[in-house]
Design a protein around this motif. Sequence first.
Motif, PDB file in Angstrom:
ATOM      1  N   HIS A 163       0.835  -1.199   0.000  1.00  0.00           N
ATOM      2  CA  HIS A 163       0.000   0.000   0.000  1.00  0.00           C
ATOM      3  C   HIS A 163       0.869   1.247   0.000  1.00  0.00           C
ATOM      4  O   HIS A 163       1.898   1.304   0.660  1.00  0.00           O
ATOM      5  N   GLY A 164       0.463   2.239  -0.786  1.00  0.00           N
ATOM      6  CA  GLY A 164       1.198   3.487  -0.942  1.00  0.00           C
ATOM      7  C   GLY A 164       1.121   3.926  -2.388  1.00  0.00           C
ATOM      8  O   GLY A 164       0.886   3.122  -3.293  1.00  0.00           O
ATOM      9  N   ARG A 165       1.306   5.204  -2.641  1.00  0.00           N
ATOM     10  CA  ARG A 165       1.181   5.758  -3.999  1.00  0.00           C
ATOM     11  C   ARG A 165       2.311   5.270  -4.898  1.00  0.00           C
ATOM     12  O   ARG A 165       3.484   5.383  -4.549  1.00  0.00           O
ATOM     13  N   ALA A 187      -1.437   5.993 -12.061  1.00  0.00           N
ATOM     14  CA  ALA A 187      -1.095   6.055 -10.642  1.00  0.00           C
ATOM     15  C   ALA A 187      -2.069   5.168  -9.863  1.00  0.00           C
ATOM     16  O   ALA A 187      -3.223   5.007 -10.247  1.00  0.00           O
ATOM     17  N   ALA A 188      -1.570   4.575  -8.789  1.00  0.00           N
ATOM     18  CA  ALA A 188      -2.406   3.716  -7.940  1.00  0.00           C
ATOM     19  C   ALA A 188      -2.007   3.923  -6.483  1.00  0.00           C
ATOM     20  O   ALA A 188      -0.911   4.399  -6.187  1.00  0.00           O
ATOM     21  N   ASP A 189      -2.908   3.576  -5.578  1.00  0.00           N
ATOM     22  CA  ASP A 189      -2.658   3.686  -4.137  1.00  0.00           C
ATOM     23  C   ASP A 189      -2.110   2.398  -3.549  1.00  0.00           C
ATOM     24  O   ASP A 189      -1.903   2.311  -2.345  1.00  0.00           O
ATOM     25  N   TRP A 190      -1.894   1.407  -4.378  1.00  0.00           N
ATOM     26  CA  TRP A 190      -1.324   0.136  -3.960  1.00  0.00           C
ATOM     27  C   TRP A 190      -0.655  -0.497  -5.164  1.00  0.00           C
ATOM     28  O   TRP A 190      -0.904  -0.126  -6.302  1.00  0.00           O
ATOM     29  N   TYR A 191       0.192  -1.452  -4.878  1.00  0.00           N
ATOM     30  CA  TYR A 191       0.944  -2.130  -5.925  1.00  0.00           C
ATOM     31  C   TYR A 191       0.972  -3.610  -5.591  1.00  0.00           C
ATOM     32  O   TYR A 191       1.070  -3.981  -4.424  1.00  0.00           O
TER      33      TYR A 191
END
Length: 179
Positions: A18-20, A28-32
């Motif tokens: 979790h993280g930008r 862009a995503a808030d998780w990877y």
Amino acid sequence: MGDHDDLRKFITDLAVVHGRVVLSSGRAADWYVDLRRVTLHHEAAPLVGRVLRATTADWAYDAVGGLTLGADPIALSMLHATAGTDRPLDAFVVRKAGKAHGLQRRIEGPDVAGRRVLAVEDTSTTGQSVLTAVEALREAGAEVVGVAVIVDRGAGAAVRAAGLPYRAAYTLADLGLVA
């Protein structure tokens, strides 16, 4: 628990970060989902091979691989999962570009010409990487029977639009993630 549930737990425990972040697609995503944390893990890698083989069990193919780097550990896991069975698989690696030295091969491993192959990827948002591999495989004379990924981030429509069957072992909903 079975292989599918066990692998899902490895993915949610080890791979979801979790993280930008900015994805390879530029979005862009808030998780990877960092699946190399799973595909290169000593306990999870064998599950990857068994789960993806089960996911594509009704497709006839005898070699598996895709664009390096995401596809490499998947193909090897599937190769090992089928060793000693009546349906063993070869694995191959598709380079992003052909080599300028040596044999100048774009696809490493056993020859794929005239063979039925499965293109794999760890996770895919746009389908661009796996479709690059598909193009190289077709140029090498392979018959691509379909595309399979561990986690689908939305590439299914693009792959199907390219005329290929597409399967994912897990969707974002399966992992409790929102697109």
